[in-house]
Scaffold this active site. Structure first.
Site, mmCIF file in Angstrom:
data_model
loop_
_atom_site.group_PDB
_atom_site.id
_atom_site.type_symbol
_atom_site.label_atom_id
_atom_site.label_comp_id
_atom_site.label_asym_id
_atom_site.label_seq_id
_atom_site.Cartn_x
_atom_site.Cartn_y
_atom_site.Cartn_z
ATOM 1 N N TYR A 64 0.851 -1.207 0.000
ATOM 2 C CA TYR A 64 0.000 0.000 0.000
ATOM 3 C C TYR A 64 0.881 1.249 0.000
ATOM 4 O O TYR A 64 0.454 2.336 -0.397
ATOM 5 C CB TYR A 64 -0.965 -0.028 1.199
ATOM 6 C CG TYR A 64 -2.196 0.820 1.010
ATOM 7 C CD1 TYR A 64 -2.999 0.693 -0.124
ATOM 8 C CD2 TYR A 64 -2.573 1.750 1.967
ATOM 9 C CE1 TYR A 64 -4.132 1.480 -0.297
ATOM 10 C CE2 TYR A 64 -3.710 2.541 1.804
ATOM 11 C CZ TYR A 64 -4.479 2.395 0.671
ATOM 12 O OH TYR A 64 -5.596 3.181 0.503
ATOM 13 N N LYS A 74 -3.586 8.087 3.698
ATOM 14 C CA LYS A 74 -4.919 7.770 4.238
ATOM 15 C C LYS A 74 -4.967 8.023 5.744
ATOM 16 O O LYS A 74 -6.019 8.392 6.281
ATOM 17 C CB LYS A 74 -5.297 6.311 3.935
ATOM 18 C CG LYS A 74 -5.574 6.020 2.468
ATOM 19 C CD LYS A 74 -6.804 6.731 1.950
ATOM 20 C CE LYS A 74 -7.280 6.153 0.626
ATOM 21 N NZ LYS A 74 -8.290 7.004 -0.025
#
Ligand code: NAD
Length: 260
Positions: free
Chosen positions: A157, A164
């Site tokens: 990720y 995020k």
């Protein structure tokens, strides 16, 4: 028809790329609950994919919006002000990172790449809150989409993890600041769903398989489930919910270690 009623409510959806987009699942639920929608598309390349969907949703406003292009987001809010004079909810479903940053280690991410990803994936939500505030004079709801990689390390990720995390933190600060105006701010943390954005993440299939194996429900999330949760958060049924990260991930986030 939906159980929840958004008749007469006006909402802005940013983040539809095609019929697989999580934002499209949300838009369909908002629409069938009776809301009137403003829908944006990234650029001319995206337009032929988004326009038919916007037509299907009966969108009153359809405009280009690249949040990195100066003035475009402001122009969308100006069009909303001119047409509706107010706004009830915003659904923010956009994320972006340079390919080399998305596929490379965070350790090696460039300052420019990091800043661009933050600006598009996180700051754009803050800016939307700023532009929405004067239009939400009766209160409103702002919802963004996040992922478990904000909270725990999810292999591959990469840069999107800290981006995020910043987005989820921004949700709490915005909720704190806008609460007195009855504007609620929340994030939906969706489980892995095969979309265009997801296809940019390396080994995404492995993540999908992991969900199937380890999530309590032992299945992937259906975009419709994300859309239904988006509808609940936008509606008066969630009138007491703000500053929250709501997981729609088949329960994946509760698992620590699963032995096989
Ligand atoms: P998607 O590719 O359908 O949507 C991503 C959207 O971001 C696209 O519409 C794209 O046009 C938009 N975008 C990118 N750069 C932009 C810019 N500069 N200006 C305006 N829009 C821009 O993929 P998706 O999976 O539906 O992604 C929507 C959101 O959901 C993203 O924030 C993503 O991180 C989040 N999310 C996705 C998953 C998943 O597994 N698919 C899981 C959790 C969270």
């Amino acid at each position: 028809m939906e159980v929840l009623d958004l008749t007469g409510q006006k909402g802005l959806i940013v983040g539809i790329a095609n019929e697989h987009s999580l934002a499209w699942a949300a838009a369909r639920h908002f629409r069938s609950a009776g809301a009137e929608l403003a829908i944006t598309y990234l650029n001319d390349k995206a337009r032929p994919f988004v326009e038919p969907l916007a037509r299907e949703a009966g969108a009153a406003i359809v405009l280009p919006c690249d949040v990195a292009a100066p003035g475009q987001l402001d122009a969308v809010f100006e069009a909303i002000r001119a047409r509706w004079g107010r706004l009830d909810f915003v659904f923010h479903a956009i994320a972006w990172a340079r390919k080399e940053d998305l596929h490379g280690r965070l350790t090696d991410c460039s300052a420019e790449g990091f800043a661009e990803s933050m600006a598009i994936s996180c700051y754009s939500f803050i800016r939307m809150a700023h532009l929405a505030e004067p239009l939400m004079d009766r209160g409103g709801s702002l919802t963004t989409l996040t992922f478990y990689g904000a909270e725990k390390v999810v292999d591959h990720y990469n840069v999107m993890g800290p981006v995020k995390a910043a987005l989820e933190c921004a949700v709490r600060y915005l909720a704190h600041e806008l609460g007195s105006k009855k504007i609620r701010v929340n994030a939906l943390s969706a489980g892995a769903v095969q979309t265009r954005a997801a296809s940019g993440i390396a080994h995404f299939d492995a993540l999908l398989n992991e969900t199937l194996r380890d999530a309590p429900l032992h299945r992937q999330v259906d975009p419709d489930e994300v859309g239904r949760a988006a509808l609940v958060l936008a509606s008066a049924y969630a009138s007491g919910v703000t500053g929250e990260v709501l997981y729609v991930d088949a329960g994946f986030h509760i698992e620590g270690m699963v032995f096989h």
